[in-house]
Motif scaffolding. Sequence first.
Motif, short mmCIF file in Angstrom:
data_model
loop_
_atom_site.label_atom_id
_atom_site.label_comp_id
_atom_site.label_asym_id
_atom_site.label_seq_id
_atom_site.Cartn_x
_atom_site.Cartn_y
_atom_site.Cartn_z
N ALA A 192 16.09 11.93 -51.37
CA ALA A 192 15.28 12.62 -52.36
C ALA A 192 13.80 12.35 -52.05
O ALA A 192 13.47 11.38 -51.36
CB ALA A 192 15.63 12.12 -53.76
N PRO A 193 12.89 13.21 -52.55
CA PRO A 193 11.46 13.00 -52.27
C PRO A 193 10.97 11.59 -52.60
O PRO A 193 10.21 11.01 -51.82
CB PRO A 193 10.78 14.06 -53.15
CG PRO A 193 11.79 15.16 -53.24
CD PRO A 193 13.13 14.47 -53.29
N ALA A 194 11.40 11.04 -53.74
CA ALA A 194 10.95 9.70 -54.12
C ALA A 194 11.52 8.65 -53.18
O ALA A 194 10.88 7.62 -52.91
CB ALA A 194 11.36 9.40 -55.56
N GLU A 195 12.72 8.86 -52.67
CA GLU A 195 13.32 7.94 -51.70
C GLU A 195 12.56 8.00 -50.38
O GLU A 195 12.29 6.95 -49.75
CB GLU A 195 14.79 8.30 -51.47
CG GLU A 195 15.69 8.04 -52.66
CD GLU A 195 17.12 8.51 -52.42
OE1 GLU A 195 18.04 7.68 -52.54
OE2 GLU A 195 17.29 9.70 -52.08
N ARG A 196 12.23 9.19 -49.95
CA ARG A 196 11.49 9.35 -48.70
C ARG A 196 10.12 8.66 -48.78
O ARG A 196 9.71 7.93 -47.87
CB ARG A 196 11.28 10.83 -48.37
CG ARG A 196 12.52 11.58 -47.93
CD ARG A 196 12.18 13.04 -47.64
NE ARG A 196 11.08 13.15 -46.68
CZ ARG A 196 11.23 13.04 -45.37
NH1 ARG A 196 12.42 12.85 -44.85
NH2 ARG A 196 10.19 13.14 -44.58
N ALA A 197 9.42 8.90 -49.88
CA ALA A 197 8.08 8.31 -50.04
C ALA A 197 8.16 6.78 -50.03
O ALA A 197 7.35 6.11 -49.38
CB ALA A 197 7.45 8.80 -51.35
N LEU A 198 9.14 6.25 -50.74
CA LEU A 198 9.33 4.80 -50.78
C LEU A 198 9.69 4.28 -49.39
O LEU A 198 9.13 3.27 -48.92
CB LEU A 198 10.42 4.44 -51.78
CG LEU A 198 10.79 2.95 -51.90
CD1 LEU A 198 9.59 2.13 -52.36
CD2 LEU A 198 11.96 2.77 -52.87
N GLY A 199 10.62 4.97 -48.72
CA GLY A 199 11.08 4.52 -47.41
C GLY A 199 9.97 4.52 -46.37
O GLY A 199 9.84 3.57 -45.58
N LEU A 200 9.17 5.58 -46.33
CA LEU A 200 8.09 5.65 -45.36
C LEU A 200 7.06 4.56 -45.59
O LEU A 200 6.49 3.98 -44.65
CB LEU A 200 7.42 7.03 -45.42
CG LEU A 200 8.24 8.19 -44.82
CD1 LEU A 200 7.64 9.53 -45.21
CD2 LEU A 200 8.31 8.06 -43.29
N HIS A 201 6.81 4.23 -46.86
CA HIS A 201 5.85 3.17 -47.17
C HIS A 201 6.41 1.80 -46.80
O HIS A 201 5.68 0.95 -46.26
CB HIS A 201 5.47 3.22 -48.65
CG HIS A 201 4.24 2.42 -48.98
ND1 HIS A 201 2.99 2.78 -48.54
CD2 HIS A 201 4.08 1.26 -49.68
CE1 HIS A 201 2.10 1.90 -48.97
NE2 HIS A 201 2.74 0.97 -49.66
N LEU A 202 7.68 1.58 -47.08
CA LEU A 202 8.31 0.32 -46.68
C LEU A 202 8.21 0.11 -45.17
O LEU A 202 7.99 -1.00 -44.69
CB LEU A 202 9.79 0.31 -47.11
CG LEU A 202 10.07 0.07 -48.59
CD1 LEU A 202 11.52 0.41 -48.91
CD2 LEU A 202 9.77 -1.39 -48.95
N ASP A 203 8.36 1.19 -44.43
CA ASP A 203 8.34 1.10 -42.97
C ASP A 203 6.95 0.73 -42.44
O ASP A 203 6.82 0.28 -41.31
CB ASP A 203 8.78 2.44 -42.37
CG ASP A 203 9.01 2.34 -40.87
OD1 ASP A 203 9.90 1.57 -40.46
OD2 ASP A 203 8.28 3.02 -40.12
N ALA A 204 5.92 0.91 -43.27
CA ALA A 204 4.54 0.64 -42.82
C ALA A 204 4.11 -0.80 -43.07
O ALA A 204 2.94 -1.15 -42.81
CB ALA A 204 3.58 1.59 -43.55
#
Length: 597
Positions: free
Chosen positions: A509-521
């Motif tokens: 979901a969009p909120a999952e993607r946003a969280l995931g991409l930030h975690l990866d940074a």
Amino acid sequence: MASVPSLSASLQQRVSTALTAAVPSGEGADPLLRRSDRADFQANGVLGLAKRAKANPKELAAAVLEKLPTDELIAQVEVSGPGFLNITVADAAITTNLAKRLADDRLGVPEKPDPGITVIDYAQPNVAKEMHVGHLRSSVIGDAIVKILRFAGEKVIPRHHIGDWGTQFGMLVQYLLEHPHELDHTGNTAEDKPGSTADGESPSSRLNRVYKASRALFDSDEKFKERSRRRVVALQAGDPETLALWQRFVDESKIYFYSVYDKLDIQIVDEDIVGESGYNDMLAETCKLLEDSGVAVRSNGALCVFFDDIKGKDGEPVPLIVQKADGGYGYPATDLSAVRNRVTDLHASTLLYVVDVRQALHFRMVFETARRAGWLTDDVTVKHLPFGTVLGKDGKPFKTRAGTSVRLEDLLEEAVERATAVVREKGEKIGLSEEEIIANGTQVGIGAVKYADLSTSLGRDYVFDLDRMVSLHGDTSVYIQYAYARTRSIFRKAGADQHPVAHPELPLAPAERALGLHLDAFGDTLDEVAEVYEPHRLASYLYQLASLFTTFYEQCPVLTAEAGPAEVENRLFLCELTARTLHQGLALLGIRTPDRL
């Protein structure tokens, strides 16, 4: 422990290769990859490359697009505007990369392959004097930088350059000689790191009382003043009795320092405390080396270093006075000797000074002098990390109503008191015990003080506002700590068969993607912070992570996910990685994470 390249780093490499394939003359061109609100990432490097190659940016972007395959990493690429590349990462790639991070003790963050030796000068309280709000920033910022650099794999040697030498010690030692029991007490020693002594008087109160009494006598009794001045000479000459009494002040002050830093949750150890006195034996040699080499010259009897570009209001040169006309030594001689010691004996490759911005000119002159003398070579990086002032709500330097500096202990105690009230209000509703409320209130209060400091860029002043600092809303450590506690709450509520498991096959979901991409940074952020020595960048990252997690929590039910058990596991997996990242990030800032708030 395995290093996990970020999605951004992997994309950077792919786009760079595509740029070179499209324009061979552009080998090594920077894709200028950035996060974007139009896609996951945007590459802006085509524009610069097109200008150098005298090509049409849109046509060049299209050529690069052809060389950039969509695969397990890249889901979609579009050309937009004058030649930007908008890149969307595949959901599976996000989940797969995050799974690698969760499986690693260091969250996939690599250590430096060839670490240097960094000596960092911070936390510089004065012997026989109370610590005040002015000591807060150097201590908190320095401690965070030490933690971040050590996590990056750097060998770090802290140096607490305490003020333990100078003319005031003649007054203090003479007073103690004439009032030999003023520092007597039973119980704790400096090694015990206590907050108070067995006789009921705190170290700060004892030192403050002795300092005030000796100062009053010094100002009112000319004979005592003369005896004090002779005592300074005896101290500088190494008289054993004088040194022994001076050492009592140092030891008593260490008891006090340890008690304050214990409250501030900062570890200070004896071997890191090398004050002004630690360089006494080097001062004469430092001056001789400077004078013999011609770097310093005699001017009106004083040994001075002059600079063409440093002049006073009258247009006359402003020198760095290394030795006074009367033969005495000031801060420049001590700081220059410290540079020699840190480079020659400690083999430092980097010297950092976390010191008030008002000392900027002093350090500029010291560093330039050390370079002229050959003590600072091109192999040694030296930086003054100047910080701004802590202000009151009136926008002026934070003072008491009487106009004196606020005692650091008083400030910390009030922060803990305010935070405990906030924790109690929330905690009683979730069944926290009184012991938990007090412990959590301490962690939240001290964290709030540290975060307010660390979330401000170094050079800026900031307003000390406890009401805002302990708020559950906005950019505060409490908000971030609460996000961490929420992750723990989710796991306490999870069923016995509900566990965190990554499922790359599931769409995000969009909120999952946003969280995931930030975690990866996270790793990229730490690299940047360690490179520029700016902890506020980590604070900003963690606040954004907590905000993204809050959105995820509100939009993506975890334990009751509609798609079934696999989605529950995947969302628990995101919760677990968020928790570990928040915990590790706050720990690097010296802030604790209570499990329940």
